[in-house]
Write an enzyme that holds these catalytic residues in place. Structure first.
Site, PDB file in Angstrom:
ATOM      1  N   HIS A 111      56.532  25.043  40.739  1.00 28.36           N
ATOM      2  CA  HIS A 111      54.105  26.425  40.414  1.00 28.36           C
ATOM      3  C   HIS A 111      54.982  27.462  40.840  1.00 28.36           C
ATOM      4  CE1 HIS A 111      52.059  22.520  40.947  1.00 28.36           C
ATOM      5  NE2 HIS A 111      51.651  23.259  40.378  1.00 28.36           N
ATOM      6  N   HIS A 132      51.123  33.396  40.508  1.00 24.38           N
ATOM      7  CA  HIS A 132      50.831  32.028  40.769  1.00 24.38           C
ATOM      8  C   HIS A 132      49.018  32.212  41.405  1.00 24.38           C
ATOM      9  CE1 HIS A 132      50.612  27.751  42.009  1.00 24.38           C
ATOM     10  NE2 HIS A 132      49.998  27.291  41.125  1.00 24.38           N
TER      11      HIS A 132
END
Length: 324
Positions: free
Chosen positions: A37, A111
């Site tokens: 992530h 992100h």
């Protein structure tokens, strides 16, 4: 220096401490800890516009909305150097440009929001670390390439040239079907210790590897993640001869259900992730004992709950691992 017992005593140099029998093992057969992530999510810029989720993009001008996104998107809480020192060897690096950036050839990670630090600065930090730890093989997976719609070929060319300039002779070239797959020893002998996966189909550079398959459960429920990973690993089988990632990470929904996790004031996403890790690591050990063909294992919050040591300790010599 490699230890004949194969006992790892320092995770900052764990690859050099593996048993000699494993030094000639193809890297796709080693268990390698990775961060998921976006490995740079600890560095998100509160002043960046919201890149994802789509449901909140229109709220970019509102500071509290960006703060909510940053809180939810911070899936790694220590720096890239600290991750390297902790033993992480695979990095999920999602590339973006900043909207209306006056420097068109500057790239960032993202992100939810873009990072404060630009990509070249971080890659140079990684290169410096790689130079100090020449027996540790690093795998960098660059992907997504947000806001590359205009001048796409020029942008990719500039980013690729930057990668080649930063890492130079440290880059391990991709292999063809006729080439032997890299091992620890073959990388050490050539003086290469950086593998860059570049997820862009038009990329033909010999120094850059293609996309690495990433298996993940696409759910916030650990049981669902485990079930999906078991199915994927079974379908893959033990004989595929390339890198792959088994993602232990939970994944936020891509629809309005994401707001349940972003807006919950009583249970931060990081707490949800931390609660899932012990169970996921137990599943990993059990899975490996049944079907021992795990390669890269990625997780959020990689310095929590013995994640790195659990993955590294899966590397045990077997009767099929013999010295050349």
């Amino acid at each position: 220096m490699a230890m004949s017992t194969g006992e790892v005593t320092s995770y900052s140099d764990w690859m050099s401490q593996l048993a000699p029998q494993l030094q000639d093992t193809p890297l796709y057969k080693l268990a390698i800890p990775g961060s998921s992530h976006d490995s740079m999510s600890y560095d998100l810029d509160i002043n960046s516009t919201i890149i994802e989720p789509d449901e909140l993009k229109k709220l970019s001008p509102i500071l509290c909305a960006r703060e909510l996104v940053r809180t939810a998107a911070t899936t790694q809480d220590v720096t890239i150097t600290q991750q390297l020192d902790a033993g992480v060897r695979y990095f999920d690096l999602r590339i973006s440009r900043k909207t209306n950036d006056p420097e068109p050839n500057k790239f960032y990670f993202y992100h939810g929001l873009c990072t404060r630090t630009d990509a070249e600065t971080v890659l140079r930090d990684i290169n410096d670390w790689a130079g100090k730890h020449p027996k540790e093989i690093l795998i960098l997976a660059l992907s997504h390439f947000k806001d590359f719609d205009n001048n796409i070929e020029e942008l990719h060319h500039n980013l690729i040239e930057s990668i080649k300039t930063v890492f130079g002779a440290k880059l391990c070239n991709k292999v063809s079907t006729q080439d032997p797959f890299p091992t620890l020893k073959s990388c050490w002998d050539k003086g290469t210790n950086v593998i860059v996966s570049y997820d862009y189909s038009a990329n033909q550079e010999p120094e850059l590897w293609p996309r690495i398959t990433y298996y993940y459960g696409n759910s916030m429920e650990p049981a669902t993640v485990e079930s999906k990973l078991e199915s994927d690993l079974h379908m893959r089988g033990p004989n595929a001869q390339n890198f792959f990632v088994c993602g232990l990470n939970l994944t936020l929904p891509e629809d309005t259900r994401v707001l349940k996790y972003i807006l919950n004031p009583f249970d931060k996403l990081t707490n949800v992730i931390k609660r899932s890790l012990p169970r996921m690591l137990q599943w990993l050990k059990q899975q490996y004992s049944q079907t021992p063909y795990i390669n890269i294992v990625a997780s959020d919050l990689v310095t929590c709950d013995d994640f790195v040591s659990t993955v590294v300790q899966l590397n045990k010599p077997t009767p099929t691992c013999v010295e050349a």
